[in-house]
Write a protein that holds these residues in place. Structure first.
Motif, PDB file in Angstrom:
ATOM      1  N   GLU A  95     -29.113  19.870   1.254  1.00 10.82           N
ATOM      2  CA  GLU A  95     -30.095  20.583   2.080  1.00 10.82           C
ATOM      3  C   GLU A  95     -29.555  21.924   2.588  1.00 10.82           C
ATOM      4  OE1 GLU A  95     -33.261  19.013   5.318  1.00 10.82           O
ATOM      5  OE2 GLU A  95     -31.162  18.693   5.834  1.00 10.82           O
ATOM      6  N   ASP A  96     -28.361  21.919   3.183  1.00  8.91           N
ATOM      7  CA  ASP A  96     -27.792  23.158   3.746  1.00  8.91           C
ATOM      8  C   ASP A  96     -27.477  24.181   2.657  1.00  8.91           C
ATOM      9  OD1 ASP A  96     -28.035  22.166   6.240  1.00  8.91           O
ATOM     10  OD2 ASP A  96     -25.894  21.719   6.554  1.00  8.91           O
ATOM     11  N   ILE A  97     -26.931  23.705   1.532  1.00  7.99           N
ATOM     12  CA  ILE A  97     -26.599  24.626   0.436  1.00  7.99           C
ATOM     13  C   ILE A  97     -27.868  25.271  -0.113  1.00  7.99           C
ATOM     14  CG2 ILE A  97     -25.635  24.765  -1.913  1.00  7.99           C
ATOM     15  CD1 ILE A  97     -23.712  22.506  -1.096  1.00  7.99           C
TER      16      ILE A  97
ATOM     17  N   LEU B 156     -30.165  14.215 -12.703  1.00 12.29           N
ATOM     18  CA  LEU B 156     -30.377  14.928 -11.434  1.00 12.29           C
ATOM     19  C   LEU B 156     -29.332  16.010 -11.201  1.00 12.29           C
ATOM     20  CD1 LEU B 156     -31.441  12.361  -8.677  1.00 12.29           C
ATOM     21  CD2 LEU B 156     -32.620  14.435  -9.370  1.00 12.29           C
ATOM     22  N   ILE B 157     -28.074  15.708 -11.501  1.00 11.46           N
ATOM     23  CA  ILE B 157     -27.010  16.697 -11.265  1.00 11.46           C
ATOM     24  C   ILE B 157     -27.228  17.925 -12.150  1.00 11.46           C
ATOM     25  CG2 ILE B 157     -24.549  17.099 -11.714  1.00 11.46           C
ATOM     26  CD1 ILE B 157     -23.995  14.417 -10.376  1.00 11.46           C
ATOM     27  N   LYS B 158     -27.663  17.716 -13.391  1.00 12.75           N
ATOM     28  CA  LYS B 158     -27.963  18.842 -14.284  1.00 12.75           C
ATOM     29  C   LYS B 158     -29.118  19.680 -13.727  1.00 12.75           C
ATOM     30  CE  LYS B 158     -26.486  16.318 -18.438  1.00 12.75           C
ATOM     31  NZ  LYS B 158     -26.935  15.663 -19.677  1.00 12.75           N
ATOM     32  N   GLN B 159     -30.114  19.000 -13.145  1.00 14.35           N
ATOM     33  CA  GLN B 159     -31.257  19.727 -12.571  1.00 14.35           C
ATOM     34  C   GLN B 159     -30.823  20.605 -11.404  1.00 14.35           C
ATOM     35  OE1 GLN B 159     -34.618  17.167 -11.622  1.00 14.35           O
ATOM     36  NE2 GLN B 159     -34.294  15.933 -13.450  1.00 14.35           N
ATOM     37  N   TYR B 160     -30.018  20.034 -10.481  1.00 16.46           N
ATOM     38  CA  TYR B 160     -29.575  20.815  -9.317  1.00 16.46           C
ATOM     39  C   TYR B 160     -28.612  21.930  -9.731  1.00 16.46           C
ATOM     40  CZ  TYR B 160     -31.834  17.860  -5.846  1.00 16.46           C
ATOM     41  OH  TYR B 160     -32.769  17.222  -5.080  1.00 16.46           O
ATOM     42  N   HIS B 161     -27.798  21.664 -10.745  1.00 16.10           N
ATOM     43  CA  HIS B 161     -26.897  22.697 -11.268  1.00 16.10           C
ATOM     44  C   HIS B 161     -27.714  23.893 -11.775  1.00 16.10           C
ATOM     45  CE1 HIS B 161     -23.302  24.330 -13.211  1.00 16.10           C
ATOM     46  NE2 HIS B 161     -24.086  24.616 -14.245  1.00 16.10           N
ATOM     47  N   ALA B 162     -28.791  23.615 -12.532  1.00 15.68           N
ATOM     48  CA  ALA B 162     -29.639  24.693 -13.070  1.00 15.68           C
ATOM     49  C   ALA B 162     -30.376  25.429 -11.954  1.00 15.68           C
ATOM     50  CB  ALA B 162     -30.640  24.107 -14.066  1.00 15.68           C
ATOM     51  N   LEU B 163     -30.837  24.690 -10.942  1.00 13.37           N
ATOM     52  CA  LEU B 163     -31.547  25.326  -9.822  1.00 13.37           C
ATOM     53  C   LEU B 163     -30.633  26.280  -9.055  1.00 13.37           C
ATOM     54  CD1 LEU B 163     -33.590  22.290  -8.402  1.00 13.37           C
ATOM     55  CD2 LEU B 163     -34.560  24.356  -9.418  1.00 13.37           C
ATOM     56  N   MET B 164     -29.393  25.857  -8.791  1.00 15.93           N
ATOM     57  CA  MET B 164     -28.467  26.697  -8.033  1.00 15.93           C
ATOM     58  C   MET B 164     -27.968  27.894  -8.859  1.00 15.93           C
ATOM     59  SD  MET B 164     -28.240  25.634  -4.931  1.00 15.93           S
ATOM     60  CE  MET B 164     -29.965  25.253  -5.029  1.00 15.93           C
TER      61      MET B 164
END
Length: 454
Positions: A415-417, A362-370
């Protein structure tokens, strides 16, 4: 046959240990379940090596995976099928009803699996003929861009000039300089009337066959369309690939794949266990088990691609079994699922690993999205530990949904980020344990609120 060797599933040659290593890349823990499915997959390869007179006698050892939701039951089956490159169908047992009642009949799962296998083999064959098809498409595009002109007084000179021009256009075509140019393409359209069949159980095939029959009666019509070269290339590539593929061979190989390598994942099997035995057979539960039994035991199912035997299809069933237990299944069904594996609930240690270790963590996914917004997102080890602990507490205090809780917790945390990311510009944001507590602690402490939000 060379083409048969080219299409043979490579996953069958992996040893059980190698299969477990591959599964470890995506699934944390659950070693017993991984070991069981690895052995089941390797047994497919072993069966192909034994003498032919004994080969048909060796039946697959079907598996029941027992465990709460969100612990990796479905993911294990999905990754196993990708690894083996086998026809794989995931279906909920609750979709079926007993024969004689409105709903889907159990044979439809074999028809769906066969359809998937045909599409899989067709895609593999398309890759094998891709270079031939692309060469043919290039020639057809050049014909469209340079229509031959008749009535020349000097055919030899005209031919040389035409060939030179053709080669210039070929170079431009390969360099992608003609992609926006329009060409006139003849597209065939089959005029099939809209037909809706209000079908009862077991009638799924009738609707398709009826439409196919009407499609053969009504002739196809050609229509001239002005399309860009890029679109014309795609349309022509489909047409040329279809022409080069031998569909009889594809169907034959697809049937072989289904019969020898097919995997059906029956989810929610605990929902078709009859819980009240005082009122006779339960139509919506035990009736479905009785209908499933011949498919699992081995029968012949009629599909539009011919007869398909289910004797050697591997069935993997799964269920939480909160309100029932595997021994509540009818005895014949229990006998057809000899291997039972219990998957354990996940705790904070497993959640920490799930957040960071798998290739799709999950952390890798959010890192790539951001990263797409120019933001570098980093999590401190303490923040990951805090997240895992909070997710475990929510699971204990409300409903235990396993690793799926991490999705809700992570989404609320960021959410806010996520909302403000386009306006923040390029920067590095580090998520600390203090930030995790600030965003989530109050929600988790308020049990009523966490039931609705997390």
């Amino acid at each position: 046959m060379e083409w048969l060797k080219a299409l043979r599933p490579p996953g069958d040659h992996l040893t059980p240990r190698e299969i477990v290593v591959e599964l470890d890349k995506y699934i944390v823990g659950q070693e017993e379940a991984k070991k069981s499915v690895a052995i089941a997959l390797r047994n497919r390869w072993r069966r192909q090596q034994v003498p032919e007179h004994l080969r048909d006698e060796i039946a697959p050892k079907n598996i029941i995976m027992i465990g709460p939701t969100g612990v990796g039951k479905t993911e294990i089956a999905r990754r196993l099928a990708k690894l083996a490159q086998s026809p794989f169908l995931k279906i909920e047992a609750t979709k079926f009803t007993e024969v004689g009642y409105v709903g889907r009949d159990v044979e439809s799962m074999v028809r769906d699996l066969t359809e998937l296998a045909v599409n899989m083999v067709k895609a593999e064959e398309r890759e094998l003929v891709k270079s031939k098809a692309e060469a043919a498409v290039e020639e057809r595009l050049l014909e469209l861009l340079l229509p031959s002109s008749g009535g020349s007084n000097k055919p030899e000179e005209e031919g040389q000039a035409s060939q030179t021009t053709r080669e210039k256009f070929r170079t431009m075509l390969r360099e992608g300089r003609l992609e926006e140019r329009f060409v006139e393409l003849e597209v065939s359209q089959r005029a099939t009337p809209v037909v809706e069949v209000f079908s009862n159980t077991g009638m799924e095939e009738l609707e398709f066959n009826f439409r196919e029959m009407l499609g053969n009666i009504f002739p196809s019509r050609s229509k001239q369309r002005q399309v860009k070269v890029a679109e014309a290339r795609e349309l022509l590539l489909q047409e040329e690939s279809q022409r080069l593929i031998d569909m009889d061979r594809v169907v034959e190989e697809a049937r072989r794949k289904v019969e020898q390598h097919g995997i059906i994942f029956l989810d929610e099997i605990d929902k078709i266990v009859g819980r009240d035995h005082g009122r006779g057979p339960d139509v919506s539960r035990e009736g479905v088990q009785r209908d499933l039994l011949p498919i699992v035991e081995g029968t012949t199912v009629t599909t539009k691609y011919g007869m398909v035997k289910t004797d050697h299809i591997l069935f993997i069933a799964s269920g939480a079994f909160h309100l029932s237990k595997p021994s509540d299944l009818i005895p014949e069904m229990q006998g057809r699922f000899p291997i039972r594996v219990e998957l354990h609930s996940l705790g904070p240690a497993e959640f920490e690993r799930i957040l960071t270790e798998p290739e799709n963590a999950l952390i890798k996914q959010y890192h790539a999205l951001m990263e797409t917004e120019g933001i570098t997102l980093e999590f401190s080890p303490e923040a990951i530990k805090e997240l895992a602990g909070l997710a475990t507490r929510v699971n204990e205090r409300t409903e235990n949904i396993g690793a799926r809780r991490l999705h809700t917790v992570m989404e609320k945390l960021l959410e806010d980020i996520s909302f403000n990311a386009p306006d923040l510009g390029k920067q590095k944001i580090t998520i600390t344990d203090a930030y995790v507590r600030e965003r989530l602690a109050n929600l988790i402490e308020d049990e009523d609120l966490s039931r609705y939000i997390l």
